[in-house]
Scaffold this motif. Structure first.
Motif, PDB file in Angstrom:
ATOM      1  N   GLN A  46       0.866  -1.196   0.000  1.00  0.00           N
ATOM      2  CA  GLN A  46       0.000   0.000   0.000  1.00  0.00           C
ATOM      3  C   GLN A  46       0.896   1.239   0.000  1.00  0.00           C
ATOM      4  OE1 GLN A  46      -3.461  -0.535  -0.005  1.00  0.00           O
ATOM      5  NE2 GLN A  46      -2.769  -2.646  -0.256  1.00  0.00           N
ATOM      6  N   TRP A  47       1.529   1.506  -1.117  1.00  0.00           N
ATOM      7  CA  TRP A  47       2.422   2.653  -1.213  1.00  0.00           C
ATOM      8  C   TRP A  47       1.720   3.745  -2.002  1.00  0.00           C
ATOM      9  CZ3 TRP A  47       7.650  -0.144  -2.838  1.00  0.00           C
ATOM     10  CH2 TRP A  47       8.162  -0.796  -1.720  1.00  0.00           C
ATOM     11  N   GLU A  48       1.775   4.952  -1.459  1.00  0.00           N
ATOM     12  CA  GLU A  48       1.009   6.045  -2.078  1.00  0.00           C
ATOM     13  C   GLU A  48       1.573   6.532  -3.408  1.00  0.00           C
ATOM     14  OE1 GLU A  48       0.608   9.041   0.926  1.00  0.00           O
ATOM     15  OE2 GLU A  48      -0.585   7.695   2.193  1.00  0.00           O
ATOM     16  N   GLY A  49       2.912   6.512  -3.530  1.00  0.00           N
ATOM     17  CA  GLY A  49       3.541   7.088  -4.721  1.00  0.00           C
ATOM     18  C   GLY A  49       3.447   6.218  -5.953  1.00  0.00           C
ATOM     19  N   GLY A  50       2.963   4.985  -5.780  1.00  0.00           N
ATOM     20  CA  GLY A  50       2.881   4.076  -6.915  1.00  0.00           C
ATOM     21  C   GLY A  50       3.737   2.837  -6.688  1.00  0.00           C
ATOM     22  N   VAL A  51       3.345   1.754  -7.337  1.00  0.00           N
ATOM     23  CA  VAL A  51       4.054   0.483  -7.208  1.00  0.00           C
ATOM     24  C   VAL A  51       4.252  -0.083  -8.607  1.00  0.00           C
ATOM     25  CG1 VAL A  51       3.998  -1.836  -6.210  1.00  0.00           C
ATOM     26  CG2 VAL A  51       2.919   0.053  -4.983  1.00  0.00           C
ATOM     27  N   ASN A  52       5.433  -0.567  -8.893  1.00  0.00           N
ATOM     28  CA  ASN A  52       5.702  -1.144 -10.201  1.00  0.00           C
ATOM     29  C   ASN A  52       4.973  -2.469 -10.390  1.00  0.00           C
ATOM     30  OD1 ASN A  52       7.640   0.676 -11.537  1.00  0.00           O
ATOM     31  ND2 ASN A  52       8.814   0.286  -9.670  1.00  0.00           N
ATOM     32  N   ILE A  53       4.585  -2.685 -11.627  1.00  0.00           N
ATOM     33  CA  ILE A  53       3.859  -3.903 -11.936  1.00  0.00           C
ATOM     34  C   ILE A  53       4.691  -5.125 -11.540  1.00  0.00           C
ATOM     35  CG2 ILE A  53       4.675  -4.060 -14.331  1.00  0.00           C
ATOM     36  CD1 ILE A  53       1.714  -4.827 -15.014  1.00  0.00           C
ATOM     37  N   MET A  54       4.043  -6.074 -10.934  1.00  0.00           N
ATOM     38  CA  MET A  54       4.635  -7.341 -10.479  1.00  0.00           C
ATOM     39  C   MET A  54       5.569  -7.203  -9.275  1.00  0.00           C
ATOM     40  SD  MET A  54       3.398  -9.783 -12.340  1.00  0.00           S
ATOM     41  CE  MET A  54       4.527 -11.149 -12.079  1.00  0.00           C
ATOM     42  N   TYR A  55       5.729  -6.024  -8.761  1.00  0.00           N
ATOM     43  CA  TYR A  55       6.576  -5.862  -7.569  1.00  0.00           C
ATOM     44  C   TYR A  55       5.738  -6.142  -6.324  1.00  0.00           C
ATOM     45  CZ  TYR A  55      10.723  -3.932  -9.896  1.00  0.00           C
ATOM     46  OH  TYR A  55      11.852  -3.756 -10.665  1.00  0.00           O
ATOM     47  N   HIS A  56       5.480  -7.414  -6.115  1.00  0.00           N
ATOM     48  CA  HIS A  56       4.695  -7.828  -4.951  1.00  0.00           C
ATOM     49  C   HIS A  56       5.586  -7.851  -3.716  1.00  0.00           C
ATOM     50  CE1 HIS A  56       2.296 -10.302  -8.135  1.00  0.00           C
ATOM     51  NE2 HIS A  56       1.988  -9.013  -8.173  1.00  0.00           N
ATOM     52  N   GLY A  57       4.973  -7.672  -2.564  1.00  0.00           N
ATOM     53  CA  GLY A  57       5.734  -7.699  -1.318  1.00  0.00           C
ATOM     54  C   GLY A  57       5.033  -8.548  -0.273  1.00  0.00           C
TER      55      GLY A  57
END
Ligand SMILES: CC(C)CC(=O)SCCNC(=O)CCNC(=O)[C@H](O)C(C)(C)COP(=O)(O)OP(=O)(O)OC[C@H]1O[C@@H](n2cnc3c(N)ncnc32)[C@H](O)[C@@H]1OP(=O)(O)O
Ligand SMILES: Nc1ncnc2c1ncn2[C@@H]1O[C@H](COP(=O)(O)OP(=O)(O)OP(=O)(O)O)[C@@H](O)[C@H]1O
Ligand SMILES: O=C(O)CCC(=O)C(=O)O
Ligand SMILES: [Fe+2]
Ligand SMILES: [Mg+2]
Length: 277
Positions: A224-235
């Motif tokens: 849940q990052w506000e600035g954006g998350v790269n596709i497939m970058y699951h955590g």
């Protein structure tokens, strides 16, 4: 061999999944493992019998799930990989099957300037120059300590972590690579990750949670990052917060080998350079 072939086939189907100028490497499950009859002074679960690793190095990997080998890849080879990466970014060569990925914050801006917009390239197995990495004797010598002698490169990446534009999208959330790998057994898989320049917390070094390779594969989801998350970058959402993060400061050519269950990620790049591995 069936199990491996299946793994390869699946990986090609899911060909955009997964790994550094890095390779996830597995071996035939029955080759290279020590015979049950051979005398074992100690029980090792994550490393194979060999005369490459010192007892200390072997114990370190068993305990921590990673091992850094200093100064392993020559600067001359790294320069060749860098040049080929730049040729690919300039579209002078287009290896079949190669995937080019851009940072989510940069792809949404109009700033599309060759290697300045490419976050990483994946699946460079058809690029002869880059695939040399997976054939370097110094890399394979160590890989074999974990996989045994029948070695297969399963996933390849050259990561060009861009300067963070202020949205923290350059981070890679804490994850386990096994989440991306439809092949097993996990103890015969290893990642080789080579620093192509000096890397520390300023440009977003690899961060590991030592010992987490002994745990299970955990659920992964988008952070849940506000600035954006790269596709497939699951955590991993529920990682053990008491588990101290270790930041791996590495010099050009240093290489870390790590287990696919080891929880790891990388921090934001606060410099203006493109951090390459
Ligand atoms: C460690 C290892 C084991 C695991 C890992 O490293 S996890 C990371 C694995 N990463 C991947 O598998 C990357 C997968 N990459 C891809 O699928 C592709 O490169 C794409 C991101 C879809 C880009 O494909 P392509 O169609 O060539 O690019 P386009 O520029 O036309 O963009 C198509 C739509 O996708 C969006 N996009 C592009 N890059 C990203 C991004 N990084 N994160 C989120 N969204 C992105 C882009 O904005 C566009 O969306 P729309 O404008 O159509 O809405
Ligand atoms: N509290 C946290 N919750 C979830 N993920 C975290 C947390 N702290 C760090 N991480 C993840 O681990 C990665 C590495 O952490 P690190 O603290 O090194 O990075 P950073 O916060 O981007 O940089 P820095 O702390 O050096 O400013 C981060 O990019 C992020 O993916
Ligand atoms: O280099 C990074 O930023 C992360 C790399 C990673 O997760 C990997 O190599 O598996
Ligand atoms: Fe990873
Ligand atoms: Mg932090």
């Amino acid at each position: 061999m069936d199990q491996l072939r299946a793994g390869v086939r699946l990986r090609i189907v899911l060909g955009h999944l997964g790994h550094p100028l890095a390779a996830a490497i597995v071996a035939h499950p029955t080759s290279g493992t020590s015979s049950p009859a051979s005398f074992q002074p100690q029980q090792f679960q994550y490393t194979l019998d060999n005369n490459v690793l010192s007892l200390e190095q072997r114990k370190f990997y068993e305990e921590n799930g990673y091992l850094v080998i200093k100064n392993l890849v020559s600067h001359a080879d790294i320069q060749r990989f860098r040049s080929e990466f730049e040729r690919i970014c300039r579209k002078e060569v287009r290896p079949p099957g190669l995937m080019v990925m851009k940072d989510v914050a940069i792809v949404k801006s109009e700033q599309n300037l060759s290697e300045k917009s490419v976050t990483k390239i994946q699946d460079f197995q058809e690029d002869e120059e880059l695939f040399r990495y997976c054939t370097l004797p110094e890399i394979l010598k160590y890989v074999e300590c974990f996989t045994g002698p029948n070695i297969m490169a399963m996933h390849t990446m050259l990561i060009n972590k861009p300067p963070d534009v202020g949205k923290k999208t350059s981070r890679h959330p804490l994850h386990q690579d096994l989440h991306y790998f439809p092949f097993r057994p996990s103890n015969l898989i290893v990642c080789a990750w080579t620093a192509m320049e000096h890397i520390d917390r300023n440009n977003g070094c690899l961060v590991v949670l030592p010992g987490t390779h002994k745990g299970p594969l955990k659920p992964h989801d988008y952070p849940q990052w506000e600035g954006g998350v790269n596709i497939m970058y699951h955590g991993i959402q529920d990682y053990e917060k008491n588990n101290a993060r270790v930041h791996l400061v590495m010099e050009k050519g240093d290489t870390v080998f790590f287990h696919p269950l080891l929880i790891h990620g990388s921090g934001r790049n606060r410099t203006q350079g493109f951090r390459k591995v």
